[in-house]
Design a protein around this motif. Structure first.
Motif, PDB file in Angstrom:
ATOM      1  N   HIS A   1      38.249  33.181  45.091  1.00  0.00           N
ATOM      2  CA  HIS A   1      39.243  33.399  44.034  1.00  0.00           C
ATOM      3  C   HIS A   1      39.439  34.888  43.758  1.00  0.00           C
ATOM      4  O   HIS A   1      38.752  35.727  44.339  1.00  0.00           O
TER       5      HIS A   1
ATOM      6  N   HIS B   1      39.085  36.871  41.006  1.00  0.00           N
ATOM      7  CA  HIS B   1      38.286  37.732  40.117  1.00  0.00           C
ATOM      8  C   HIS B   1      37.685  38.899  40.910  1.00  0.00           C
ATOM      9  O   HIS B   1      37.210  38.716  42.030  1.00  0.00           O
TER      10      HIS B   1
ATOM     11  N   ASP C   1      34.959  40.446  40.729  1.00  0.00           N
ATOM     12  CA  ASP C   1      33.567  40.343  41.188  1.00  0.00           C
ATOM     13  C   ASP C   1      33.444  39.435  42.416  1.00  0.00           C
ATOM     14  O   ASP C   1      32.357  39.250  42.951  1.00  0.00           O
ATOM     15  N   HIS C   2      34.580  38.888  42.885  1.00  0.00           N
ATOM     16  CA  HIS C   2      34.601  38.127  44.143  1.00  0.00           C
ATOM     17  C   HIS C   2      35.514  38.766  45.196  1.00  0.00           C
ATOM     18  O   HIS C   2      35.471  38.395  46.360  1.00  0.00           O
TER      19      HIS C   2
ATOM     20  N   HIS D   1      38.585  26.908  38.141  1.00  0.00           N
ATOM     21  CA  HIS D   1      37.950  28.034  37.428  1.00  0.00           C
ATOM     22  C   HIS D   1      39.011  29.012  36.912  1.00  0.00           C
ATOM     23  O   HIS D   1      39.102  29.245  35.711  1.00  0.00           O
TER      24      HIS D   1
ATOM     25  N   ASP E   1      33.143  30.032  42.057  1.00  0.00           N
ATOM     26  CA  ASP E   1      32.923  29.788  40.629  1.00  0.00           C
ATOM     27  C   ASP E   1      33.587  28.465  40.280  1.00  0.00           C
ATOM     28  O   ASP E   1      34.740  28.236  40.646  1.00  0.00           O
TER      29      ASP E   1
ATOM     30  N   HIS F   1      33.653  28.932  33.171  1.00  0.00           N
ATOM     31  CA  HIS F   1      32.592  28.439  34.065  1.00  0.00           C
ATOM     32  C   HIS F   1      32.026  27.114  33.583  1.00  0.00           C
ATOM     33  O   HIS F   1      31.846  26.903  32.382  1.00  0.00           O
TER      34      HIS F   1
HETATM   35 ZN   LIG Z   1      35.258  34.009  38.665  1.00  0.00          ZN
END
Ligand SMILES: [Zn+2]
Length: 470
Positions: free
Chosen positions: A63, A65, A67-68, A167, A192, A413
């Motif tokens: 996805h 985000h 942090d991904h 998510h 996530d 989450h």
């Molecule tokens: Zn995420």
């Protein structure tokens, strides 16, 4: 087969897993480490796959985000030129989020450069952006769309399917089959996972069958969320109280996901007459784009969201929505003394237009601040949640007289119960279950809970930088 847990092990950021199998190498997620003083160094050392980038066959993204996905431009800078597969909605969001991430880094570096003398900063300590806006744009050209359920064959012996993870818009969990010498291995990456029954998005799809290896997230592996009904009650209460006092309601909100959820919840509460007609200002250019992208993907929204969007369009006088792009119009909101709901970013009050709205409204007893998202330690949002009586905004001391209300039922989450239910989809125990993407205590709690409920042969938390042979 070998798996390398190169990020989001014992923590929630920097998601990145390297898979080596059947003479191939591929990467699942390419996330940025965020928060804390060590993040910068970790990002600079990240993506250490122990091979030339040109030897990575393909990349899969769960996805959008950061942090991904946030180190994708860096991967391209380091020489990767192959395909990066993601869902169409993820690609739409990345076109906004990656250049924005670069822009924030460039601004930060400029600020430090300007203020280095005043702060007595060693020039070598000034953060260098991980990549430029131009480099972020170049990385976008590697993206290839894959729809949920479609069978993707990135190379001969590999089949990949993306499934809705519920998510954020476009989020997916991945099913990867690798065939080698007549033997087939099935890998599942949860990415996530969302909490079922939340506004806007469809619920996560469940896995089925079996898995040789499963990597599951554990952000809230040790917690249970409050119910959505409680959150609705809290929103009704804070709106009524603010209205009676004659103030404004200020909502700091993440631009992607949370803003659209809050608008939908407000629509639901006005429609059911639990709230009076409202005037809502969405004052964040990023939230406006994210809302446009959300509306451009009606196939990803749940039935209630469709109904509420149609209702709002038919009754704009009951829920008056104004999306503000222009800075001048944003400034005009400062003159509104009562009756406004202002949703603005950033979600943790660290940057963006929300800071202006807080400066105006925090000193006023009749106003309320509704906190509906996670607030990391050290942020202005966290200080407000922790009950600070005085905060600093743009170098000024601002007294906190407004009421600060935190609602806990809107997490993106899955909580422990929802994670366990999702795992219940497997018909046979996965041979290896790795628990990642959680603080050590959350991951450990989920490991214990999985063993107690399912008694699988191997369940354990991932260790940063660890490689396992299967
Ligand atoms: Zn995420």
């Amino acid at each position: 087969m070998r798996l390398g847990f190169l990020g989001a092990a014992g923590e929630v950021t920097g998601s990145c897993t390297l898979v080596e199998a059947a003479g191939l190498r591929f990467v699942v997620d390419c996330g940025m480490f965020q928060g804390g003083s060590e993040a910068r160094g970790k990002n600079q050392r990240a993506l250490n796959f122990g091979c030339d980038m040109r030897r990575i066959d393909f990349v899969l993204l769960t996805h959008a985000h950061i942090d991904h996905s946030g180190l994708l431009p860096r991967l391209a800078m380091l020489g990767y030129r192959g395909p990066v597969y993601a869902t169409p909605a993820t690609i739409d969001l990345l076109h906004v989020l990656l250049p924005d991430s670069a822009h924030i880094q460039e601004k930060e570096a400029e600020w430090h450069l300007r203020n280095r003398h005043r702060r007595g900063m060693d020039p070598r300590a000034i953060p260098v952006p991980l990549y430029s806006v131009e480099q972020a744009r170049a990385a976008l050209r590697l993206l290839r769309p894959v729809r949920y359920g479609e069978i993707l064959r990135p190379v001969g012996d590999v089949a990949v399917r993306f499934h809705d993870a519920g998510h954020i818009l476009g989020s997916a969990w991945l099913e990867v089959s690798v065939s080698n010498a007549g033997q087939k291995r099935r890998l599942i990456f949860s990415g996530d996972l969302g909490q079922p029954d939340r506004p806007v998005l469809l619920d996560p799809q469940q896995p089925d069958g079996e898995a040789d290896a499963l990597l599951v997230e554990s952000t809230y592996g040790d917690r249970r969320h409050r119910s959505l009904a409680e959150t609705e009650d809290e929103i009704v209460e804070v709106c009524a109280r603010t209205r009676a006092a004659g103030g404004n309601l200020i909502v700091p909100s993440f631009a992607v996901g949370r803003t659209q959820e809050i608008i939908t919840l407000l629509a639901k509460l006005v429609r059911s007459r639990r709230l009076p007609p409202l005037k809502v200002y969405v004052d964040s250019p990023m939230a406006n784009v994210a809302t446009r992208i959300t509306l451009a993907h009606p196939e990803l929204l749940d039935a209630e969201a469709h109904e509420l969007i149609a209702w709002q369009q038919a009754h704009p006088e009951l829920l008056k929505l104004e999306f503000i792009a222009d800075v001048e119009r944003s400034k005009q909101l400062n003159a509104i003394r009562s009756g406004a709901v202002i949703i603005s970013a950033s979600g943790m009050c660290e940057a963006g237009r929300i800071k202006y709205h807080l400066r105006e409204n925090l000193p006023r007893r009749e106003c309320s601040i509704l906190i509906a998202g996670f607030q990391a330690a050290g942020t202005l949002g966290r200080r407000l949640v922790d009950g600070a009586r005085l905060v600093r905004i743009f170098g000024q001391q601002v007294p906190v007289r407004a009421r600060v209300v935190t609602v806990g039922g809107l997490s993106a989450h899955a909580d422990q119960a929802a994670l366990l239910d999702w795992l219940g989809g497997f018909q046979r125990p996965p041979r290896h279950c790795f628990v990642g993407h959680g603080e050590a205590s959350a991951a450990a709690a989920l490991v214990t809970a999985i063993q107690a409920r399912y008694d699988w042969p191997e369940v354990r938390a991932t260790v940063p930088g660890e490689f396992v042979n299967l």
